[in-house]
Design a protein around this motif. Structure first.
Motif, PDB file in Angstrom:
ATOM      1  N   LYS A 145      14.329   2.449  68.248  1.00 48.04           N
ATOM      2  CA  LYS A 145      14.237   1.126  67.866  1.00 48.04           C
ATOM      3  C   LYS A 145      13.131   1.352  67.172  1.00 48.04           C
ATOM      4  CE  LYS A 145      17.024  -1.685  69.170  1.00 48.04           C
ATOM      5  NZ  LYS A 145      17.419  -3.175  69.648  1.00 48.04           N
ATOM      6  N   TYR A 146      12.570   3.439  66.499  1.00 45.66           N
ATOM      7  CA  TYR A 146      11.261   3.330  66.242  1.00 45.66           C
ATOM      8  C   TYR A 146      10.239   2.384  65.113  1.00 45.66           C
ATOM      9  CZ  TYR A 146      12.660   7.051  69.087  1.00 45.66           C
ATOM     10  OH  TYR A 146      13.358   7.851  69.597  1.00 45.66           O
ATOM     11  N   ASN A 190       9.217  -2.390  80.489  1.00 49.23           N
ATOM     12  CA  ASN A 190      10.269  -1.762  80.320  1.00 49.23           C
ATOM     13  C   ASN A 190      11.406  -2.307  78.979  1.00 49.23           C
ATOM     14  OD1 ASN A 190      11.384  -1.560  83.225  1.00 49.23           O
ATOM     15  ND2 ASN A 190      10.736  -3.381  84.156  1.00 49.23           N
ATOM     16  N   ASN A 191      10.411  -3.431  78.203  1.00 53.33           N
ATOM     17  CA  ASN A 191      10.472  -4.404  76.820  1.00 53.33           C
ATOM     18  C   ASN A 191      10.497  -1.787  75.733  1.00 53.33           C
ATOM     19  OD1 ASN A 191      12.065  -6.373  77.770  1.00 53.33           O
ATOM     20  ND2 ASN A 191       9.883  -7.429  77.035  1.00 53.33           N
ATOM     21  N   PHE A 192       9.156  -1.940  76.090  1.00 54.84           N
ATOM     22  CA  PHE A 192       9.072  -0.674  75.702  1.00 54.84           C
ATOM     23  C   PHE A 192      10.024   0.470  76.166  1.00 54.84           C
ATOM     24  CE2 PHE A 192       6.467   3.062  73.819  1.00 54.84           C
ATOM     25  CZ  PHE A 192       5.658   3.208  73.038  1.00 54.84           C
ATOM     26  N   LYS A 193      10.184   0.696  77.075  1.00 49.66           N
ATOM     27  CA  LYS A 193      11.324   1.747  77.338  1.00 49.66           C
ATOM     28  C   LYS A 193      13.171   1.439  76.885  1.00 49.66           C
ATOM     29  CE  LYS A 193      13.254   3.022  81.568  1.00 49.66           C
ATOM     30  NZ  LYS A 193      14.651   2.262  81.900  1.00 49.66           N
ATOM     31  N   GLU A 194      12.947   0.176  76.317  1.00 53.50           N
ATOM     32  CA  GLU A 194      13.947  -0.127  75.435  1.00 53.50           C
ATOM     33  C   GLU A 194      14.638  -0.006  74.424  1.00 53.50           C
ATOM     34  OE1 GLU A 194      15.356  -3.994  77.037  1.00 53.50           O
ATOM     35  OE2 GLU A 194      16.080  -3.660  78.675  1.00 53.50           O
ATOM     36  N   PHE A 225       6.621   1.233  66.410  1.00 52.82           N
ATOM     37  CA  PHE A 225       5.620   0.622  65.206  1.00 52.82           C
ATOM     38  C   PHE A 225       5.185  -0.311  65.725  1.00 52.82           C
ATOM     39  CE2 PHE A 225       3.910  -0.184  61.189  1.00 52.82           C
ATOM     40  CZ  PHE A 225       2.409   0.541  60.917  1.00 52.82           C
ATOM     41  N   LYS A 226       5.821  -1.258  65.114  1.00 56.68           N
ATOM     42  CA  LYS A 226       5.371  -3.050  65.451  1.00 56.68           C
ATOM     43  C   LYS A 226       4.368  -3.412  66.572  1.00 56.68           C
ATOM     44  CE  LYS A 226       6.713  -7.679  64.644  1.00 56.68           C
ATOM     45  NZ  LYS A 226       8.447  -8.168  64.577  1.00 56.68           N
TER      46      LYS A 226
END
Length: 286
Positions: free
Chosen positions: A265-266, A255-259, A270-271
């Protein structure tokens, strides 16, 4: 039994039981391997592929040197008690289950607990049945042993010698820690693979599109979805608490990655990927 002959009884002739039987027959020429399985076709195939020497029965437990319980974990609990009820005082028994807490709890007060070794060889493939058995499946793989102090020392020594002959590395762990770690390292990856396969099947209606467009990344990620539901459903049931916890953390990361994607927030994307790349350094040490 004839002098110098070691009698092994393998209960459950799937991938793990069959592969153990193969390695035992290779490493110990004096071994005679009896097979027990609730499917007659498994017994016939095990004989055909030379995994076992003879079909066995519960009567064969009485004078066995070794009994290996390699059935789904929900069946292991009941079968293991029956095995310990039947064996000779000098028989060594071990299981290969992917959960350990319920299995160890089930036999903790058994009069023959000292004969039992709670083991989990970390090895396998997505395939099942006697035809999936492989020589050297366990070579350089870790075998986790739980509650070793509850096994008689002489039986410990003999079992460790057998495991090392087959090529296993040994690690000791308590059952609760085992079930926690294995939820993250094995159970979660299987669920992830199954759910990826489910998502693709539901969204991609054409089997031809799936076949033509499945690259190596998809194939390697979804490989575990070919695994046996009859084996994995009881594992998820027995280790429910730890599996649910690991799933919650995994879903939170998804879910965090989806947000991050939704919010463009690319740099953070990447980070996140870059920090996770460290897993290859860890795995390259194996």
């Amino acid at each position: 039994m004839e002098k110098n002959i070691e009698k092994f009884v393998v209960i459950g002739l799937g991938l793990i039981g069959g592969s153990l039987a193969l390695d035992i027959k290779t490493k110990r020429p004096n071994a005679v391997v009896y097979g027990i399985d609730n499917k007659e076709e498994h017994l016939e195939k095990a004989l055909e592929f030379n995994l076992i020497d003879k079909k066995g029965s519960l009567e064969d437990l009485k004078d066995a040197n070794w009994v290996i319980v390699a059935v789904p974990v929900d069946k292991t609990v009941d079968i293991l008690v029956k095995v310990l009820d039947t064996i000779d005082l000098n028989t060594i028994v071990f299981d290969v289950g992917s959960t350990k807490s319920q299995i160890c709890e089930a036999v903790k007060n058994h009069v023959n607990r000292r004969n039992f070794i709670a083991a989990h060889p970390i090895a396998g493939t997505e395939f099942s049945g006697p035809e999936a058995a492989l020589k050297e499946l366990f070579l350089e793989r870790t075998n986790i042993i739980c509650e070793v102090e509850k096994t008689a020392f002489g039986f410990q020594e003999k079992a460790l010698q057998l495991f090392r002959e087959i090529g296993m590395r040994i690690r000791y762990m308590d059952p609760l820690s085992h079930d926690k770690h294995i939820a993250y390292m094995s159970h979660l990856s299987h669920i992830s693979s199954f759910m990826l396969g489910k998502t693709v099947i539901e969204e991609e209606k054409s089997e031809r599109d799936i076949f033509d467009m499945a690259g190596s990344g998809f194939e390697s990620t979804v490989r575990l979805a070919k695994s046996s539901p009859a084996m994995w459903t009881p594992i998820f049931k027995q280790n429910k608490e730890q599996v649910v916890k690991s799933l919650s953390e995994y879903i939170n990361n998804l879910n965090n990655f989806k947000e991050l994607l939704e919010q463009d927030k690319y740099e953070e994307v990447f980070k996140t990927l870059d920090e996770t790349n460290r897993i290859k350094e860890i795995l390259n040490k194996k």
